[in-house]
Design a protein around this motif. Structure first.
Motif, PDB file in Angstrom:
ATOM      1  N   LEU A  18       0.868  -1.470  -0.018  1.00 23.74           N
ATOM      2  CA  LEU A  18       0.163   0.148   0.265  1.00 23.74           C
ATOM      3  C   LEU A  18       0.960   1.456  -0.314  1.00 23.74           C
ATOM      4  CD1 LEU A  18      -2.278  -1.201   2.799  1.00 23.74           C
ATOM      5  CD2 LEU A  18      -3.077  -0.933   0.569  1.00 23.74           C
ATOM      6  N   SER A  19       0.384   2.002  -0.371  1.00 16.19           N
ATOM      7  CA  SER A  19       0.689   3.721  -0.891  1.00 16.19           C
ATOM      8  C   SER A  19       0.730   4.223   0.394  1.00 16.19           C
ATOM      9  CB  SER A  19       0.617   4.399  -1.775  1.00 16.19           C
ATOM     10  OG  SER A  19      -0.758   4.761  -1.518  1.00 16.19           O
ATOM     11  N   VAL A  20       1.774   5.380   0.852  1.00 17.51           N
ATOM     12  CA  VAL A  20       1.353   5.401   2.077  1.00 17.51           C
ATOM     13  C   VAL A  20      -0.304   6.555   2.502  1.00 17.51           C
ATOM     14  CG1 VAL A  20       2.370   7.946   1.842  1.00 17.51           C
ATOM     15  CG2 VAL A  20       2.057   7.333   4.013  1.00 17.51           C
ATOM     16  N   GLY A  21      -0.802   6.978   1.584  1.00 16.09           N
ATOM     17  CA  GLY A  21      -1.683   7.840   0.762  1.00 16.09           C
ATOM     18  C   GLY A  21      -3.566   6.365   1.180  1.00 16.09           C
ATOM     19  N   GLU A  22      -2.885   4.994   0.829  1.00 14.51           N
ATOM     20  CA  GLU A  22      -3.835   4.534   1.138  1.00 14.51           C
ATOM     21  C   GLU A  22      -3.775   3.860   2.399  1.00 14.51           C
ATOM     22  OE1 GLU A  22      -3.798   1.775  -3.239  1.00 14.51           O
ATOM     23  OE2 GLU A  22      -2.128   1.875  -2.158  1.00 14.51           O
ATOM     24  N   VAL A  23      -3.031   3.473   3.079  1.00 14.42           N
ATOM     25  CA  VAL A  23      -2.786   3.513   4.490  1.00 14.42           C
ATOM     26  C   VAL A  23      -3.165   4.687   5.573  1.00 14.42           C
ATOM     27  CG1 VAL A  23      -1.040   3.281   6.581  1.00 14.42           C
ATOM     28  CG2 VAL A  23      -0.406   1.976   4.129  1.00 14.42           C
ATOM     29  N   ALA A  24      -2.907   5.585   4.886  1.00 12.52           N
ATOM     30  CA  ALA A  24      -4.042   6.966   5.825  1.00 12.52           C
ATOM     31  C   ALA A  24      -5.283   6.687   5.202  1.00 12.52           C
ATOM     32  CB  ALA A  24      -3.472   7.649   4.901  1.00 12.52           C
ATOM     33  N   ARG A  25      -5.680   6.155   4.717  1.00 15.69           N
ATOM     34  CA  ARG A  25      -7.135   6.273   4.041  1.00 15.69           C
ATOM     35  C   ARG A  25      -7.757   5.183   4.758  1.00 15.69           C
ATOM     36  NH1 ARG A  25      -9.584   3.436   1.124  1.00 15.69           N
ATOM     37  NH2 ARG A  25      -8.546   3.090  -0.299  1.00 15.69           N
ATOM     38  N   ARG A  26      -7.381   4.212   5.123  1.00 17.86           N
ATOM     39  CA  ARG A  26      -6.992   2.783   5.499  1.00 17.86           C
ATOM     40  C   ARG A  26      -7.415   2.785   6.400  1.00 17.86           C
ATOM     41  NH1 ARG A  26      -6.869  -2.599   3.092  1.00 17.86           N
ATOM     42  NH2 ARG A  26      -8.116  -3.026   4.294  1.00 17.86           N
ATOM     43  N   SER A  27      -6.589   3.676   7.758  1.00 15.23           N
ATOM     44  CA  SER A  27      -6.256   3.324   9.536  1.00 15.23           C
ATOM     45  C   SER A  27      -7.050   4.414   9.377  1.00 15.23           C
ATOM     46  CB  SER A  27      -5.222   3.497   8.846  1.00 15.23           C
ATOM     47  OG  SER A  27      -4.570   4.842   9.215  1.00 15.23           O
ATOM     48  N   GLY A  28      -7.494   5.386   8.102  1.00 17.86           N
ATOM     49  CA  GLY A  28      -7.867   7.036   9.353  1.00 17.86           C
ATOM     50  C   GLY A  28      -6.880   7.556   9.683  1.00 17.86           C
ATOM     51  N   ILE A  29      -5.902   7.419   9.726  1.00 18.08           N
ATOM     52  CA  ILE A  29      -4.326   8.410  10.626  1.00 18.08           C
ATOM     53  C   ILE A  29      -3.983   9.055   9.206  1.00 18.08           C
ATOM     54  CG2 ILE A  29      -2.304   8.285  11.509  1.00 18.08           C
ATOM     55  CD1 ILE A  29      -4.030   6.659  12.994  1.00 18.08           C
ATOM     56  N   ALA A  30      -3.322  10.276   9.839  1.00 19.29           N
ATOM     57  CA  ALA A  30      -3.005  11.890   8.453  1.00 19.29           C
ATOM     58  C   ALA A  30      -1.081  11.062   8.412  1.00 19.29           C
ATOM     59  CB  ALA A  30      -2.434  12.490   9.706  1.00 19.29           C
ATOM     60  N   ARG A  53       7.188   5.723  -0.735  1.00 22.72           N
ATOM     61  CA  ARG A  53       6.779   4.525   0.096  1.00 22.72           C
ATOM     62  C   ARG A  53       5.754   3.400   0.124  1.00 22.72           C
ATOM     63  NH1 ARG A  53       7.749   9.142   4.026  1.00 22.72           N
ATOM     64  NH2 ARG A  53       8.615   9.186   5.516  1.00 22.72           N
ATOM     65  N   ARG A  54       6.279   2.192   0.267  1.00 21.54           N
ATOM     66  CA  ARG A  54       4.949   1.338  -0.108  1.00 21.54           C
ATOM     67  C   ARG A  54       5.177   0.635   1.473  1.00 21.54           C
ATOM     68  NH1 ARG A  54       3.660   3.662  -3.043  1.00 21.54           N
ATOM     69  NH2 ARG A  54       3.314   3.273  -5.437  1.00 21.54           N
ATOM     70  N   TYR A  55       4.202   0.062   2.505  1.00 19.01           N
ATOM     71  CA  TYR A  55       3.889  -0.579   2.825  1.00 19.01           C
ATOM     72  C   TYR A  55       3.544  -1.929   3.138  1.00 19.01           C
ATOM     73  CZ  TYR A  55       4.416   4.050   5.531  1.00 19.01           C
ATOM     74  OH  TYR A  55       4.767   5.459   5.624  1.00 19.01           O
ATOM     75  N   ALA A  56       3.990  -2.852   3.344  1.00 19.45           N
ATOM     76  CA  ALA A  56       2.933  -4.170   3.573  1.00 19.45           C
ATOM     77  C   ALA A  56       1.713  -3.653   4.324  1.00 19.45           C
ATOM     78  CB  ALA A  56       4.001  -5.198   4.836  1.00 19.45           C
ATOM     79  N   ARG A  57       0.417  -4.667   3.689  1.00 19.78           N
ATOM     80  CA  ARG A  57      -0.973  -4.643   4.598  1.00 19.78           C
ATOM     81  C   ARG A  57      -0.666  -4.610   5.880  1.00 19.78           C
ATOM     82  NH1 ARG A  57      -4.632  -4.445   0.985  1.00 19.78           N
ATOM     83  NH2 ARG A  57      -6.485  -5.812   1.970  1.00 19.78           N
ATOM     84  N   GLU A  58       0.540  -5.774   6.472  1.00 15.56           N
ATOM     85  CA  GLU A  58      -0.252  -5.651   7.404  1.00 15.56           C
ATOM     86  C   GLU A  58       0.229  -4.371   8.516  1.00 15.56           C
ATOM     87  OE1 GLU A  58       1.869  -7.607   5.611  1.00 15.56           O
ATOM     88  OE2 GLU A  58       0.906  -9.496   5.367  1.00 15.56           O
ATOM     89  N   VAL A  59       1.243  -3.549   8.386  1.00 17.19           N
ATOM     90  CA  VAL A  59       1.122  -2.536   8.263  1.00 17.19           C
ATOM     91  C   VAL A  59       0.108  -2.124   9.011  1.00 17.19           C
ATOM     92  CG1 VAL A  59       0.763  -0.513   6.936  1.00 17.19           C
ATOM     93  CG2 VAL A  59       2.495  -0.205   8.815  1.00 17.19           C
ATOM     94  N   LEU A  60      -1.512  -2.024   8.660  1.00 20.70           N
ATOM     95  CA  LEU A  60      -2.760  -1.787   9.114  1.00 20.70           C
ATOM     96  C   LEU A  60      -3.072  -2.127  10.775  1.00 20.70           C
ATOM     97  CD1 LEU A  60      -5.026  -1.537   5.719  1.00 20.70           C
ATOM     98  CD2 LEU A  60      -4.025  -0.300   6.707  1.00 20.70           C
ATOM     99  N   ARG A  61      -2.473  -3.581  10.932  1.00 19.59           N
ATOM    100  CA  ARG A  61      -2.698  -3.956  11.869  1.00 19.59           C
ATOM    101  C   ARG A  61      -1.821  -3.045  12.993  1.00 19.59           C
ATOM    102  NH1 ARG A  61      -3.606 -10.423  12.575  1.00 19.59           N
ATOM    103  NH2 ARG A  61      -5.606  -9.815  11.617  1.00 19.59           N
ATOM    104  N   ARG A  62      -1.346  -3.395  12.901  1.00 19.70           N
ATOM    105  CA  ARG A  62      -0.315  -2.305  14.189  1.00 19.70           C
ATOM    106  C   ARG A  62      -1.078  -0.978  14.002  1.00 19.70           C
ATOM    107  NH1 ARG A  62       5.435  -3.672  15.220  1.00 19.70           N
ATOM    108  NH2 ARG A  62       5.863  -5.412  14.795  1.00 19.70           N
ATOM    109  N   VAL A  63      -0.412  -0.329  12.866  1.00 23.44           N
ATOM    110  CA  VAL A  63      -1.736   1.318  13.609  1.00 23.44           C
ATOM    111  C   VAL A  63      -2.883   1.024  13.721  1.00 23.44           C
ATOM    112  CG1 VAL A  63      -2.404   2.958  12.032  1.00 23.44           C
ATOM    113  CG2 VAL A  63      -0.570   2.359  11.109  1.00 23.44           C
ATOM    114  N   ALA A  64      -3.684   0.233  13.790  1.00 24.12           N
ATOM    115  CA  ALA A  64      -4.946  -0.091  14.392  1.00 24.12           C
ATOM    116  C   ALA A  64      -4.059  -0.227  15.624  1.00 24.12           C
ATOM    117  CB  ALA A  64      -5.603  -1.410  14.354  1.00 24.12           C
ATOM    118  N   ILE A  65      -3.713  -1.179  16.382  1.00 19.55           N
ATOM    119  CA  ILE A  65      -3.152  -1.017  17.469  1.00 19.55           C
ATOM    120  C   ILE A  65      -2.660  -0.006  18.411  1.00 19.55           C
ATOM    121  CG2 ILE A  65      -1.488  -2.498  19.271  1.00 19.55           C
ATOM    122  CD1 ILE A  65      -1.794  -4.993  17.195  1.00 19.55           C
TER     123      ILE A  65
END
Length: 158
Positions: A18-30, A53-65
């Motif tokens: 995921l791009s940084v923008g996609e992670v931000a959108r999916r997680s609700g984090i700036a 920047r590219r993030y593994a999908r698993e980063v979404l769980r870390r951000v949620a935690i």
């Protein structure tokens, strides 16, 4: 002639990264918060050939935690310490979350107890020695709490 089956949507292929923008959108984090989390070692990305920047999908769980822990009042430093015990490349599991949340539960219980005590005694003397001996004979007669140190000794003993 090919027809779609009713009620069954076409399969969608999810991106592995995921791009940084996609992670931000999916997680609700700036995006700036994601950059900060990365600088603090809480999450990790890699750079593409175009330096994106590219993030593994698993980063979404870390951000949620991180989000849940911060909402519960867990300091970011404590979250970072807990994450150091987790492998960076692996998605935190249910067992990981159970271990993390159990460790934080004691601190949260202590904080809740202190806040409840503060709320229940907020309108009375705060026990810091600021009131006169005449006005405060029950909580702090003769300003004896001054011997224990500065501050609100009864409500904030730490």
């Amino acid at each position: 002639m090919k027809t779609e089956r009713p009620g069954k949507p076409a399969a969608r292929r999810l991106p592995l990264e995921l791009s940084v923008g996609e992670v931000a959108r999916r997680s609700g984090i700036a995006v700036s918060a994601l950059h900060f989390y990365e600088a603090e070692g809480l999450i990790r990305s890699h750079r593409t050939g175009g330096n994106q920047r590219r993030y593994a999908r698993e980063v979404l769980r870390r951000v949620a935690i991180i989000k849940v822990a911060q909402r519960a009042g867990i300091p970011l430093k404590t979250i970072a310490e807990a994450f150091r015990a987790l492998p960076q490349e692996r998605t935190p599991t249910v067992a990981d979350w159970t271990r993390l949340s159990s460790a934080w539960k004691l601190e949260l219980d202590r904080r809740i107890e202190r806040l409840t005590h503060l709320r229940d005694h907020l309108t009375g003397c705060i026990g810091c020695g600021c009131l006169s001996v005449k006005d405060c004979p029950l909580h702090n007669p003769w300003d004896r709490l001054s011997q224990e140190g500065a501050g609100a000794r009864l409500l904030d003993p730490d």
